[in-house]
Every structure is written in structure tokens, then in C-alpha cells.
Motif scaffolding. Structure first.
Motif, PDB file in Angstrom:
ATOM      1  N   LYS A 267      -2.964  13.045   0.570  1.00 32.61           N
ATOM      2  CA  LYS A 267      -3.052  13.322  -0.875  1.00 32.61           C
ATOM      3  C   LYS A 267      -1.658  13.595  -1.467  1.00 32.61           C
ATOM      4  N   ALA A 268      -0.801  14.272  -0.688  1.00 30.56           N
ATOM      5  CA  ALA A 268       0.572  14.500  -1.153  1.00 30.56           C
ATOM      6  C   ALA A 268       1.322  13.172  -1.268  1.00 30.56           C
ATOM      7  N   ASN A 269       1.116  12.295  -0.285  1.00 32.84           N
ATOM      8  CA  ASN A 269       1.754  10.977  -0.309  1.00 32.84           C
ATOM      9  C   ASN A 269       1.212  10.120  -1.454  1.00 32.84           C
ATOM     10  N   GLN A 270      -0.074  10.301  -1.759  1.00 33.77           N
ATOM     11  CA  GLN A 270      -0.705   9.556  -2.857  1.00 33.77           C
ATOM     12  C   GLN A 270      -0.033   9.911  -4.190  1.00 33.77           C
ATOM     13  N   LYS A 271       0.233  11.188  -4.411  1.00 33.61           N
ATOM     14  CA  LYS A 271       0.871  11.640  -5.659  1.00 33.61           C
ATOM     15  C   LYS A 271       2.281  11.062  -5.795  1.00 33.61           C
ATOM     16  N   LYS A 272       3.007  11.044  -4.671  1.00 40.78           N
ATOM     17  CA  LYS A 272       4.370  10.511  -4.678  1.00 40.78           C
ATOM     18  C   LYS A 272       4.372   9.013  -4.970  1.00 40.78           C
ATOM     19  N   LEU A 273       3.466   8.276  -4.353  1.00 39.19           N
ATOM     20  CA  LEU A 273       3.385   6.824  -4.556  1.00 39.19           C
ATOM     21  C   LEU A 273       2.961   6.480  -5.983  1.00 39.19           C
ATOM     22  N   SER A 274       2.085   7.291  -6.575  1.00 41.58           N
ATOM     23  CA  SER A 274       1.636   7.038  -7.951  1.00 41.58           C
ATOM     24  C   SER A 274       2.810   7.142  -8.926  1.00 41.58           C
ATOM     25  N   HIS A 275       3.671   8.195  -8.763  1.00 42.12           N
ATOM     26  CA  HIS A 275       4.843   8.359  -9.631  1.00 42.12           C
ATOM     27  C   HIS A 275       5.825   7.197  -9.445  1.00 42.12           C
TER      28      HIS A 275
ATOM     29  N   GLN B 110       7.147   4.435 -12.382  1.00 47.03           N
ATOM     30  CA  GLN B 110       8.549   4.201 -12.737  1.00 47.03           C
ATOM     31  C   GLN B 110       8.974   2.758 -12.466  1.00 47.03           C
ATOM     32  N   LEU B 111       8.508   2.191 -11.322  1.00 45.20           N
ATOM     33  CA  LEU B 111       8.834   0.792 -11.023  1.00 45.20           C
ATOM     34  C   LEU B 111       8.199  -0.158 -12.030  1.00 45.20           C
ATOM     35  N   GLY B 112       7.040   0.210 -12.548  1.00 44.00           N
ATOM     36  CA  GLY B 112       6.387  -0.605 -13.579  1.00 44.00           C
ATOM     37  C   GLY B 112       7.209  -0.629 -14.868  1.00 44.00           C
ATOM     38  N   TYR B 113       7.740   0.578 -15.263  1.00 42.87           N
ATOM     39  CA  TYR B 113       8.601   0.639 -16.459  1.00 42.87           C
ATOM     40  C   TYR B 113       9.882  -0.183 -16.252  1.00 42.87           C
ATOM     41  N   LEU B 114      10.460  -0.059 -15.031  1.00 40.21           N
ATOM     42  CA  LEU B 114      11.692  -0.784 -14.741  1.00 40.21           C
ATOM     43  C   LEU B 114      11.447  -2.292 -14.736  1.00 40.21           C
ATOM     44  N   GLN B 115      10.302  -2.691 -14.210  1.00 39.70           N
ATOM     45  CA  GLN B 115       9.957  -4.117 -14.199  1.00 39.70           C
ATOM     46  C   GLN B 115       9.849  -4.655 -15.626  1.00 39.70           C
TER      47      GLN B 115
ATOM     48  N   LEU C  20       7.464  -3.242  -6.217  1.00 32.53           N
ATOM     49  CA  LEU C  20       6.298  -2.696  -6.930  1.00 32.53           C
ATOM     50  C   LEU C  20       4.999  -3.091  -6.231  1.00 32.53           C
ATOM     51  N   ASN C  21       4.916  -4.362  -5.800  1.00 34.73           N
ATOM     52  CA  ASN C  21       3.716  -4.826  -5.072  1.00 34.73           C
ATOM     53  C   ASN C  21       3.540  -4.061  -3.767  1.00 34.73           C
ATOM     54  N   GLN C  22       4.651  -3.820  -3.072  1.00 35.31           N
ATOM     55  CA  GLN C  22       4.584  -3.097  -1.801  1.00 35.31           C
ATOM     56  C   GLN C  22       4.110  -1.658  -2.013  1.00 35.31           C
ATOM     57  N   VAL C  23       4.649  -0.996  -3.073  1.00 33.00           N
ATOM     58  CA  VAL C  23       4.230   0.379  -3.374  1.00 33.00           C
ATOM     59  C   VAL C  23       2.753   0.413  -3.777  1.00 33.00           C
ATOM     60  N   ALA C  24       2.329  -0.605  -4.575  1.00 30.71           N
ATOM     61  CA  ALA C  24       0.921  -0.667  -5.004  1.00 30.71           C
ATOM     62  C   ALA C  24       0.000  -0.841  -3.800  1.00 30.71           C
ATOM     63  N   GLN C  25       0.390  -1.693  -2.826  1.00 29.22           N
ATOM     64  CA  GLN C  25      -0.426  -1.902  -1.625  1.00 29.22           C
ATOM     65  C   GLN C  25      -0.486  -0.628  -0.788  1.00 29.22           C
ATOM     66  N   ASN C  26       0.669   0.049  -0.651  1.00 29.86           N
ATOM     67  CA  ASN C  26       0.678   1.308   0.113  1.00 29.86           C
ATOM     68  C   ASN C  26      -0.215   2.346  -0.555  1.00 29.86           C
ATOM     69  N   LEU C  27      -0.159   2.404  -1.907  1.00 26.57           N
ATOM     70  CA  LEU C  27      -1.002   3.350  -2.641  1.00 26.57           C
ATOM     71  C   LEU C  27      -2.483   3.016  -2.461  1.00 26.57           C
ATOM     72  N   GLU C  28      -2.788   1.702  -2.482  1.00 33.16           N
ATOM     73  CA  GLU C  28      -4.188   1.270  -2.318  1.00 33.16           C
ATOM     74  C   GLU C  28      -4.699   1.617  -0.920  1.00 33.16           C
ATOM     75  N   ARG C  29      -3.856   1.370   0.105  1.00 25.39           N
ATOM     76  CA  ARG C  29      -4.261   1.711   1.475  1.00 25.39           C
ATOM     77  C   ARG C  29      -4.425   3.224   1.629  1.00 25.39           C
TER      78      ARG C  29
END
Length: 757
Positions: free
Chosen positions: A223-231, A235-240, A554-563
Motif C-alpha cells: 500500500k505504501a508502494n501504491q501511494k508512491k507509484l500513483s504520485h 507527475q509523469l502524465g503532466y510531463l508527458q 509512464l507505461n512502465q510505472v502504470a503497469q507496476n501500479l496495476e500489478r
């Protein structure tokens, strides 16, 4: 028990038959197809007390199942036993008022009258077929002895001994030892299974408790890792989005430059198209002028073909004339001969030669008193072979002998051919030349002189040469026209290529304009919310990264968040599962209670094992006692068999000995240990006896069993028992059967041949 009558309805070959039986010895002498064996089979079926077995034995063509009624006497009362394929039960009634329908009640009634296990005894002992004696020679009489001894007194004695030794007091008489031991073992088995189950539950509880703690700890980290990945994803979405606006503006500038380049290319192609158009018009004018000059080409070619055909015909005519003149000179006077007539002469000549080479003869001298001369020489042989003519002289007789008459006639015709042609091959060549000459005469229109024909050939060749000169000039013009045509084709292809390129550039230019317009609209309408959300820290952290790298990241972070989210859901379910399992604690009180019960049952089972040793000793005593009784029967059996076998063989065999401690012997022991002893005292194993003597010994054994082991008199059914007996032994055997009948037995013999009793 004495049979009085049996009736059959629809039973195999006995569709409607009734048979009466007398006391004493009686023969039923009928042909083999009559159904004698079927009568015995019907008697056995009746005493089986099973109506179902009759259904499959219905007479062919009949729709109603069989019915068999058997009447017999026991003491002073007559009984009828009925078996019907239409009924589920047998029917039994008697003059003493008995009326039974249950198979068990009928068996008990027969046992009470002294006929215990009567169906088995009947089949094993009282019914004797011819095949039973043959089979017994290989198998022994073990099955017969087994069935007979069931009715002997040893069975009752064994039961009383077993009651005294195996069933003990102290409550075991009501509860047999084996059943009680089995019940204790079953209870102990069930307790062990339940203990094992409770132990597993206890182990599983501890495992589940530890697993629950591990799952909770892992869930907190996820759950702690989930919060970090969401943030990070936000930010990567804004940068993209920021980089994508920059990319779109650069792309728009590039598209406008490409639009200018395409416009310049289109103008250049339009100028090239105009130049090619003018060149094509000039070449078309030259081509039209040459086409008018090439019109005479076809005329020249046609004239050359006609002259070549004429020249070919003249050459052929010249060749035929030459060949004709040469053949005519070669044949000389024979040129006027008919080749078919000469062919007939040739055939006769060949026939003569073949006959001369194959014609042979033979003289066979049958009888001659004086000398015979063949071609002037005295012969000694009676068979003389010859070829051609032969001269024979005997006394005042002289003969010329030819193998064939036609040979002499043909010889006259062939003489003039040999003079003129010498050999058939020469004649054949002459015939071939004549045929060729006739063929040429037919193909030639008229006979011409060769010089004029040769002049015509030369004139024709000159005309062809002149035409070919004109043809060369036309060919040169044709080459020039062809070159112009190729130039026209090249220019036309170049014009088509330019046209295709022109259309493609126009289409590409149109697409560019559309793309520029769409891109301008997209840049104008692109959302600008990232400008407030994007932090300066993120821009510095990813400075120098391209849009593609940011998109991949961004795709890699999204996949990690989904997993991570999927694993959190899975662990939540696992946590609920283990919390539910930990809530169900094992029954430890029941576990201790079962341990106490197990100790009690183990002590009880130990007592049973000690008691079992006592019971085994008792069983050994019973076995030894049974063996002694069996030996007593065996001695009586040997003596009785020896007495009957001696009478059947008229004293040739005086004794029978069985070197085995029990009647329950197997096949090999039967062959090895049962021997017959002849009047000289020599012992013969049963397997070494002849088939007839072996059958007689086995019949003696069956008769001995009847007299020794069956106390209550009954009927004895024999089917062809004397098939292997000579006349003397058959008579002595019938005397033995008569004696058995005089003692109270009813003897019924089925046979295909009658005997005098």
C-alpha cells in the motif's frame, strides 16, 4: 428316493414327452438324436429349484417357456416337483400333505429326509455321463469327493469340534471372536483417523496464524508502494503533456516546410510533361511517313513464299526423275516384271527351304527274320531316324521313303528361281526395287528429260534472289520505324510515370494541408491543466529525456501500479481467508479424549491376539482329527474300488492303492499316486493305463462312492457308461449294477445300443 415319472413341455428337443421309471435296473435305449442326455439335464434342472434357467432352453419355434414335472417316491409317499419358466418359484407337493413353493423350504425338507445338498450330490455323484469319465481322467475326482463328503458324517463331527474349541465361553458364544476383533480394529482405525485429522487441524491452525502475520506485513508495504507509484504516474502524465505540446509545435513547423517543397516539385513536373508532349508529336509525324513506305513488305514476302514453294516442288520432281531413271537402268529386263508374282515365288522358295531343314522321318522295325539294309548298310537297331530320302531293302523288297510328299513337288518349282536369282535374298531385293519403281511411276505426272527441269530450277532461284534484294531495302526502313516506335514508347512511359508522380505529389500535398490544419486545431484545443500540476522538481529530475522515453517510463510505472493494485486485492482476499481460518480453533479437548479411548482399545486388541493363539492351537487339533477320519474313509474307499475293479476286469487287476493321505488330492497327485495292481503284482499308475481300462477304473470309483458315502438309497443315472467296454467287461459291469439295484438302488442307463440285463 426313486423316480416314477417325468414329463416335459417345450424343453429343448423334448417338446411334449413323458417317461416312466421302474425300480431296479432299467435301460432307455434310443438313437443319439432322441434326447437321452436332455432327460438327465432336465432332472438336474428340476433339482436346481431355479425356474429362470428353463427360459433359455425353450424348444425352437415355441413361444411358451418349458415346464418340467418330476414324480418320485421317498419311503411310502409320492412327491411331485414342478418347475415352470412362467413361474418365479418351484412347486412341491406330496401325498403326505406337504405343499411348498420356497427353494429353501424344499431343500430343508430333503435334508430332513436324509438328502442333504442333494443338487450337488446328484450332479457330482448320482449322474454319470460318458464325458465325466473322460474329464476325470485328467482332473481326478476331487470335485466329486468334495460334494460327497458334504453329506458324510465327518461334516457333523467337524462342526461339533469347531463349536467346542473355537467358540469360547465368557460371552464369546453370543459374539464370535472374529467379529468382535474386527469391530475393535474398526473402532481403533476410526479413532486413529480422527486423531490424525485433529493433529492436522492443529498444525494447520498454527500455519494459518503465521501466514496471516506475513500477509498483513506484506500488505502494508504494498500500500505504501501504491501511494508512491500513483504520485509518480501523475507527475509523469503532466510531463508527458508538456513534452507533447512542444513536439506538436515542432511537427507543425516541419509540415509547413514540407508543403513548400511539394509545391515546387509539382511545378517542375508540369514543365517536364509539356516538353514530352511536343517530342511525341514530332516522332508521330515521322512514324506515319514510314508506315506508308512499308506497305509493299507484305507483297514481297508473299511472292518469295510462293517462289520457294515452287522451287521445292521442282527439286522434288527432279529427285524422283533421277531415282526413277537409276532404278530402271539397274533392273534392266526385269523392270517389266510383276513384284507381287515374284513375292509368291519367294514365299514358295522359303517354304521349300524350311521344309527341307525341318523334314525328318522315323522307321520302327517291329519284326524281321533276315538282314535289313538302310541306304545300303546293314542296321542293328530297331528304331532309325532319317532326314530327306532313304532306301530300304529287305529280302526281295526295295523301297524309297520320303518324309513329306510336298517337298518333291516344290523342288521342281524352285530350280529355275535358283538359276536366275541364286538366293532368296537376291529375289527379295529385286522385289523391293520393282515396288519402288512402280511407286515412282504412280507419283510422276509424266516422264521428262532432266536438263529442261534443271533450267526451270535455276530461273526460279534468280527470281527469289531479286525479291530478297528488295526485301533488304524494306527491312532497313522497318528498322528505322521500329527505332522511332521505341522512342515513342519510352516517352509515353516517361509521361505516365510523371503523371503518376504528379498525382501522388498532389495527393500528398492535400494530405499535408489536412494534417497541418488538424495539428493546428489540436494544439489550440490541447488541455493546459498540466501547467499548474507539473512541479519544478519533476522537470529538473527528467531534464534531457525525450517524449518517447517519458512515455515508456509512464507505461512502465502504470503497469507496476496495476500489478501492485492487483496484488493488494489478492492479498486482501488472502488476509480475509486466513482470518476466517484462524477464527476456527481446533477442538483440543476432543483430541485428549480420543487419546484415552485409543489406549483402551489397544489393550483390548492385545487380549484378542493372545486369545487368537489359543484358537489356532484348537484349529490344529481339529485338522489332525479330520485327517485321521479322512484316512479311515480312504482305506474303505480303496478296498471297495479294488473289489469292483477286480470283478469288471475278471481278475486281471486285483488291487488298487492310493499313496496319498487324503481324498482331496489334486490332478498331479491323482496321476502319480493312484495305481492299479495286476495279478502278477505289478503296479501301474492310472495315467499309464489304456483309455478303456482307465474309464473302467473311474467307473469303479464312482460305484464305490455310491455304496460307501451315500447312506440313503436313491436313483443312479448313467449316460453311455459302457462306451469304452468290450462285451465281457460290459456284462460283468451290468452284473455289478444289478447287484446295486437288488440292494435298493434305482439304476437308469441311457444308451444308443440295447444290452441284455
Amino acid at each position: 428316493m426313486k423316480l416314477t415319472k417325468i414329463s416335459f413341455k417345450n424343453y429343448k428337443v423334448l417338446s411334449d414327452h413323458e417317461f416312466l421309471f421302474d425300480n431296479g435296473l432299467r435301460f432307455i435305449a434310443r438313437p443319439n438324436e432322441f434326447g437321452k442326455s436332455t432327460i438327465i439335464e432336465g432332472i438336474l434342472d428340476v433339482f436346481s429349484l431355479s425356474p429362470q434357467i428353463l427360459v433359455q432352453k425353450t424348444t425352437k419355434g415355441q413361444g411358451i417357456p418349458p415346464v418340467i414335472k418330476l414324480n418320485f417316491l421317498i419311503e411310502d409317499h409320492e412327491y411331485e416337483l414342478k418347475l415352470s419358466g412362467l413361474e418365479k418359484r418351484p412347486y412341491f407337493r406330496g401325498t403326505d400333505g406337504i405343499d411348498l413353493e420356497s427353494p429353501d423350504s424344499i431343500k430343508k425338507f430333503l435334508e430332513k429326509k436324509g438328502y442333504k445338498h442333494f443338487r450337488q450330490v446328484l450332479e457330482g455323484l448320482l449322474v454319470l455321463r460318458e464325458r465325466d469319465l473322460s474329464v476325470a481322467g485328467n482332473r481326478g475326482l476331487r470335485e466329486v469327493f468334495d460334494k460327497v463328503l458334504k453329506s458324510a458324517s465327518i461334516e457333523g463331527l467337524e462342526r461339533r469340534i469347531r463349536d467346542d474349541f473355537i467358540l469360547q465361553k465368557c460371552g464369546l458364544r453370543q459374539n464370535p471372536f472374529g467379529r468382535m476383533k474386527q469391530e475393535v480394529q474398526e473402532k481403533l482405525k476410526n479413532i486413529n483417523q480422527e486423531l490424525l485429522r485433529l493433529e492436522r487441524e492443529k498444525e494447520e491452525f498454527e500455519k494459518n496464524k503465521k501466514r496471516l502475520e506475513v500477509v498483513k506485513e506484506k500488505l502494508e508495504k504494498l500500500k505504501a508502494n501504491q501511494k508512491k507509484l500513483s504520485h509518480q504516474k501523475e507527475q509523469l502524465g503532466y510531463l508527458q503533456a508538456y513534452l507533447e505540446i512542444e513536439y506538436l509545435e515542432n511537427k507543425l513547423q516541419k509540415l509547413k516546410e514540407e508543403e513548400k517543397t511539394l509545391t515546387a516539385k509539382i511545378k517542375k513536373i508540369e514543365a517536364e510533361k509539356e516538353t514530352i508532349k511536343k517530342e511525341l508529336e514530332a516522332l508521330g509525324e515521322k512514324e506515319r511517313k514510314l508506315i506508308s513506305q512499308l506497305a509493299q513488305k507484305n507483297f514481297i514476302n508473299r511472292e518469295i513464299r510462293l517462289l520457294k514453294d515452287k522451287l521445292k516442288q521442282l527439286h522434288q520432281e527432279f529427285t524422283k526423275q533421277q531415282e526413277y531413271q537409276k532404278l530402271k537402268e539397274n533392273l534392266g529386263p526385269l523392270a517389266n516384271q510383276n513384284p507381287e508374282k515374284l513375292q509368291d515365288y519367294l514365299n514358295e522358295w522359303r517354304t521349300f527351304l524350311k521344309m527341307a531343314s525341318l523334314s525328318r522321318g522315323k522307321i520302327e522295325i517291329l519284326n524281321a527274320g533276315n538282314t535289313i539294309l538302310i541306304n545300303g548298310k546293314e542296321v542293328s537297331s530297331r528304331n532309325i531316324e532319317f532326314q530327306g530320302k532313304v532306301n530300304l531293302k529287305y529280302q526281295d523288297l526295295e523301297l524309297n521313303i520320303y518324309p513329306q510328299v510336298k517337298l518333291a513337288d516344290l523342288s521342281k518349282k524352285i530350280t529355275h528361281l535358283e538359276k536366275e536369282f541364286l538366293t532368296p535374298e537376291n529375289l527379295l531385293q529385286t522385289i523391293q526395287k520393282l515396288r519402288k519403281l512402280k511407286q515412282l511411276e504412280t507419283s510422276l505426272e509424266e516422264e521428262l528429260n532432266l536438263p529442261p527441269l534443271k533450267n526451270k530450277i535455276e530461273e526460279t532461284q534468280k527470281e527469289i534472289e531479286n525479291l530478297k534484294e528488295n526485301q533488304k531495302k524494306v527491312v532497313q526502313q522497318e528498322k528505322l520505324a521500329k527505332e522511332i516506335r521505341n522512342q515513342i514508347k519510352t516517352l509515353e512511359q516517361k509521361r505516365r510515370n510523371l503523371e503518376e508522380k504528379y498525382l501522388a505529389l498532389k495527393e500528398e500535398l492535400s494530405a499535408k494541408k489536412t494534417e497541418i490544419k488538424n495539428l493546428e486545431t489540436k494544439i489550440k484545443d490541447y488541455p493546459r491543466d498540466f501547467e499548474e500540476g507539473l512541479s519544478l522538481k519533476t522537470i529538473k529530475a527528467y531534464q534531457g529525456h525525450s517524449l518517447k522515453n517519458i512515455s515508456n517510463l509512464l507505461n512502465q510505472v502504470a503497469q507496476n501500479l496495476e500489478r501492485t493494485e492487483a496484488e493488494i486485492i489478492k492479498l486482501d482476499k488472502e488476509k480475509d481467508l486466513y482470518e476466517d481460518r484462524v477464527a476456527r480453533k481446533p477442538d483440543l479437548a476432543r483430541y485428549e479424549e480420543l487419546l484415552d479411548e485409543k489406549k483402551i482399545l489397544e489393550r483390548q486388541l492385545l487380549r484378542f491376539k493372545r486369545l487368537e493363539a489359543v484358537l489356532r492351537t484348537s484349529a490344529d487339533i481339529l485338522a489332525r482329527l479330520k485327517e485321521r477320519i479322512n484316512q479311515a474313509y480312504l482305506e474303505k474307499f480303496e478296498n471297495k474300488v479294488a473289489e469292483i475293479f477286480k470283478e469288471i476286469t475278471e481278475g486281471r487287476y486285483i488291487s488298487v492303492r492310493f499313496n496319498f493321505p487324503s481324498l482331496f488330492f489334486d490332478r498331479e497327485a491323482f496321476k502319480r499316486d493312484w495305481v492299479a495292481i495286476n495279478q502278477e503284482g505289478k503296479a501301474f499308475p492310472i495315467d499309464s493305463l489304456s483309455d478303456g481300462t482307465k474309464v473302467q477304473l473311474l467307473l469303479a470309483a464312482r460305484l464305490a462312492l455310491v455304496e460307501l458315502f451315500f447312506e440313503h438309497k436313491a436313483f443312479f443315472l448313467l449316460d453311455e457308461p459302457l462306451a469304452y467296454f468290450d462285451e465281457n467287461r460290459a456284462k460283468r459291469t451290468l452284473n455289478i449294477l444289478n447287484s446295486l439295484a437288488d440292494s435298493g438302488w434305482q439304476i437308469i442307463i441311457m444308451s444308443a445300443r440295447p444290452f441284455e440285463t
